[in-house]
Enzyme design. Structure first.
Site, PDB file in Angstrom:
ATOM      1  N   LYS A  49      12.115 -14.610  -0.627  1.00 14.76           N
ATOM      2  CA  LYS A  49      10.956 -13.739  -0.786  1.00 14.76           C
ATOM      3  C   LYS A  49      11.164 -12.813  -1.983  1.00 14.76           C
ATOM      4  CE  LYS A  49      12.846 -10.422   2.549  1.00 14.76           C
ATOM      5  NZ  LYS A  49      12.599  -9.635   3.768  1.00 14.76           N
ATOM      6  N   TYR A 268      15.485  14.707 -21.428  1.00 15.85           N
ATOM      7  CA  TYR A 268      14.434  15.588 -20.914  1.00 15.85           C
ATOM      8  C   TYR A 268      14.999  16.729 -20.075  1.00 15.85           C
ATOM      9  CZ  TYR A 268      10.549  12.464 -22.150  1.00 15.85           C
ATOM     10  OH  TYR A 268       9.621  11.713 -22.820  1.00 15.85           O
TER      11      TYR A 268
END
Length: 388
Positions: A49, A268
């Site tokens: 999956k 940042y």
């Protein structure tokens, strides 16, 4: 042993890509054979999956089919339809079951729905009255409280003499909530409940264990096991050495090496201030590529706990991430590397033989499953066939 991940004859677009992902199909096949051996008398299926946990359901599915897998599990019918040409004679089980509007996908691709609720069961029975007998699987909840028929309802269904003969389950399954923790008492509780289910549906194959449950021993194996994460090299059980072969190597190109002074900040928020004059390698990877923001060295919530961030590997040396991981870029501290061992255009290993998947996942406060399934679309991929 030769490093399978050191590739020099790959296509030019791979050798020059900003992001590279090498996938060792031979290792995946070996891992499946290992889990099949550990499954003892039970057959081993293959869980593919989520695009084979992010590694490509077509290539991985075909590899596992050629290795001997004849039972596959996917999450949704579209995955089963994609897999079918690569596993032509296999049984493909769809874990989300069947819903109105999906009938043609199931019947055209010979997919087996896993019925998990009374609503699905009612729809399935109505469908069979129109189309005739067709195999299904039944999912029984033994304590997970996710998908599955309630235990009492499943036992009642097994004993229902008026049950239509068209209801033809070929598999009854459940799922362990704490299989990755061998000390959990819930494993035994679920086992005992599932043993009742197995006895009630005598003559029908039963399946309880995914990767972790296989390691719990023969009692948990029943007729069919469902290895998933172990096939892809991930840790199935906490606190023990991972016996599976490494399957992937993810790398990012170093776009720039820059000098920075002590006292200056990185990335940042200026959350990391350099304690010394440093050399910084700016790599072409970020959270858009599944290199999670929580892998940042500093400046995100998880890092406030004092846990260290991620490391990459360059020329055999671990190099820490500095400051925040951004959308497309991550900064690594290469100050301690000899200058001649790293230069612009080189690659940093993010995950691979030198930087284990689950170690990276732990640095992000998550699990290997999320790291694998979150791999972004910008990785240029190359697949290694065969065995070492």
């Amino acid at each position: 042993m030769t490093d399978r991940f050191s590739i020099t004859d790959a296509p030019a677009e791979f050798l020059s890509a900003p992001l590279r992902l090498t996938i060792d199909l031979g290792a995946i096949a070996d891992n499946w054979r290992d889990m099949a051996r550990r499954s003892g008398k039970a057959r081993a299926a293959a869980v593919v999956k989520a695009d084979a946990y992010g590694l490509g359901i077509e290539d991985v599915g075909q590899t596992l089919y050629h290795a001997g897998a004849r039972d596959f599990f996917v999450a949704v019918p579209a995955e089963g339809a994609t897999l079918r040409p690569y596993a032509p004679e296999a049984r493909i089980f769809v874990l989300s079951g069947i819903w109105p509007g999906q009938e043609d996908t199931f019947f055209d691709n010979d997919l087996v729905p896993v019925i998990a609720s009374e609503e699905q069961l009612a729809f399935w029975m109505a469908l069979l009255s129109e189309r005739g007998p067709y195999p299904c699987a039944l999912h029984v909840d033994t304590g997970f409280n996710r998908l599955g028929l309630p235990l009492a309802d499943a036992l009642a269904l097994a004993d229902d003499v008026s049950r239509p003969s068209s209801l033809d389950p070929v598999l009854v399954m459940s799922h362990l909530a704490c299989g990755d923790d061998p000390t959990s008492t819930m494993n035994r509780q679920q086992l005992e409940k599932f043993q009742k289910v197995s006895a009630a549906f005598e003559g029908i194959d039963c399946s309880l264990s995914a990767s972790a449950g296989i390691f719990l021993g023969p009692e948990y194996h029943f007729d069919l096991t469902r290895p998933g994460i172990a096939l892809y090299g991930g840790e199935a059980v906490h606190g023990v050495t991972n016996p599976m072969r490494t399957v992937i190597k993810a790398e990012a190109r170093i776009l720039q090496i820059r000098e920075a002074k002590g006292g200056e900040s990185v990335s940042y928020g200026a959350s990391h201030v350099l304690a010394r004059d440093s050399r910084l390698a700016v790599a072409s990877v970020g959270y858009a590529d599944g290199y999670l923001r929580n892998l940042s060295g500093h400046g995100v919530a998880l890092r406030q706990t004092g846990l260290a961030g991620a490391n990459g590997v360059i020329a055999g040396h671990r190099v820490p991430a500095l400051g925040r991981v951004t959308m497309d870029l991550t900064v690594f501290d290469v100050t301690d590397l000899p200058e001649n061992q790293v230069r612009n255009g080189d690659y940093v290993e993010l995950v691979g033989p030198a930087m284990p998947l689950d170690e990276v996942a732990r640095a992000a406060g998550t699990i290997g499953y999320e790291m694998l399934t979150g791999l972004g679309l910008r990785y240029e991929r190359v697949y290694l066939d065969g065995e070492v």
